[in-house]
Design an enzyme around this catalytic site. Structure first.
Site, mmCIF file in Angstrom:
data_model
loop_
_atom_site.group_PDB
_atom_site.id
_atom_site.type_symbol
_atom_site.label_atom_id
_atom_site.label_comp_id
_atom_site.label_asym_id
_atom_site.label_seq_id
_atom_site.Cartn_x
_atom_site.Cartn_y
_atom_site.Cartn_z
ATOM 1 N N TYR A 136 13.706 24.314 7.081
ATOM 2 C CA TYR A 136 15.040 24.931 7.074
ATOM 3 C C TYR A 136 15.615 24.904 5.653
ATOM 4 O O TYR A 136 15.978 25.945 5.089
ATOM 5 C CB TYR A 136 15.967 24.202 8.056
ATOM 6 N N GLY A 281 13.744 12.761 8.715
ATOM 7 C CA GLY A 281 14.271 13.639 7.668
ATOM 8 C C GLY A 281 15.756 13.495 7.391
ATOM 9 O O GLY A 281 16.288 14.204 6.535
#
Ligand code: UDP
Length: 319
Positions: A136, A281
């Site tokens: 992303y 993440g």
């Protein structure tokens, strides 16, 4: 101005579209309704249901584009990176190509703090290294890079706004309410409020062993009305041949535990929470320096308190 808002049926895009209409602009919203809602398009805007890859049909005569249409789920991007490269980079390249064909030279792009990945320092400056930790963020960074080259090569006037954590709701002057309502909700504040409403049993707190004062992640929460206002300033500040990049946050960090406490105070509900594993993440601390947009564009947050962000989100939730 005549402006195209891609993704204007989504949370942030609809607030920007509403503010543009209120400021007297002629707004067209282009949205494929994959995650947006047709009833989020402001009454004063024209709505075209469609993909950004078909933008050429609506671009002629436009003065500029505000580009929000994107895939934005970090977890999904890790599972399906191709989808993110295709939509976020491929889709935007098609849009830029169509803009050149139609002679539309201004764009304000919805970028993200995820372009920085795990920052080395806080607050984060625009000049800090960009090392995204998921597809992303990587796909958004790739668009930022493309905008820089297109500005240099073709004279495009571009601004990227790198959002930190956005929350709250916007009530327009006509009383229309614009709020966050994602089918898949990953964000902290709406998830906490869903527990307060009784829709979920407990909040999952993703990790309490981060190197932060209380062990939970620290984020910078910006009110969607303040964030949206920056887009109007950015569209005015667009300059041919230049790509400007600005962070957008309040410059103050709040931990997950602190946000939870504020939500308990605002709602008056107990809001049970359970500790879960870290979410892969997630950086420990992500706080913006917004000095650059404040000094260059004169942007200033009108709702800098996280309490107001929470209170506005809570007050418009259907019970
Ligand atoms: N978070 C959490 N429980 C949730 C949703 C989020 O503990 O149900 C944490 C998440 O791990 C992160 C912070 O809240 O540390 C903000 O997450 P969010 O998804 O709202 O935004 P992000 O910072 O990932 O863009």
């Amino acid at each position: 101005m005549k402006l195209l808002v891609t993704g204007g049926a989504g949370y942030i895009g609809s607030v920007v579209a509403a503010q543009l209409v209120e400021a007297g602009h002629q707004v067209t919203v282009l949205d494929d309704l994959s995650t947006g809602h047709a009833d989020a398009v402001p009454p004063g805007a024209r709505f075209v249901e469609g993909s950004i890859t078909d933008a050429l049909g609506v671009l002629p005569g436009m003065d500029g584009v505000l580009h929000f249409a994107a895939k934005s789920l970090v977890g999904e991007s890790v599972e399906k990176p191709g989808l993110y490269w295709a939509h976020n980079l491929g889709g935007t390249l098609a849009l830029l190509d169509a803009m050149r064909t139609a002679g539309v030279g201004r764009i304000v792009f919805s970028s993200t703090a995820a372009t920085y990945g795990e920052p080395e320092r806080s607050p984060v400056l625009e000049t800090d290294p960009t090392r995204p930790t998921n597809p992303y963020g990587a796909s958004k960074l790739a668009v930022d890079t493309a905008l820089t080259t297109f500005a240099g090569l073709y004279g495009l006037a571009a601004v990227s706004l790198r959002y930190f954590n956005v929350g709250g709701a916007y009530t327009a002057k006509d009383g229309q309410v614009y709020r966050e309502r994602h089918a898949v909700e990953t964000h902290l504040i709406p998830n906490v409020l869903a527990v307060a409403l009784g829709g979920r049993d407990a909040l999952s707190v993703f990790g309490t062993d981060y190197p932060t004062p209380d062990g939970t992640c620290v984020r910078d929460y910006i009110h969607v009305a303040d964030l949206a206002r920056a887009h109007l300033l950015a569209m005015e500040a667009c300059s041919p041949g230049e790509h400007k990049i600005y962070n957008l946050g309040n410059g103050t960090g709040f931990s997950v535990q602190e946000v939870l406490s504020v939500c308990r105070e605002v709602t008056g509900h107990e809001i049970p929470a359970v500790v879960r594993e870290r979410r892969p993440g997630d950086p420990a601390v992500l706080v913006a320096s917004s000095e650059k947009i404040q000094s260059e564009l004169g942007w200033k947050p009108e709702h800098p308190s996280v309490r107001e962000v929470v209170a506005d989100a809570w007050s418009v939730l259907p019970r």
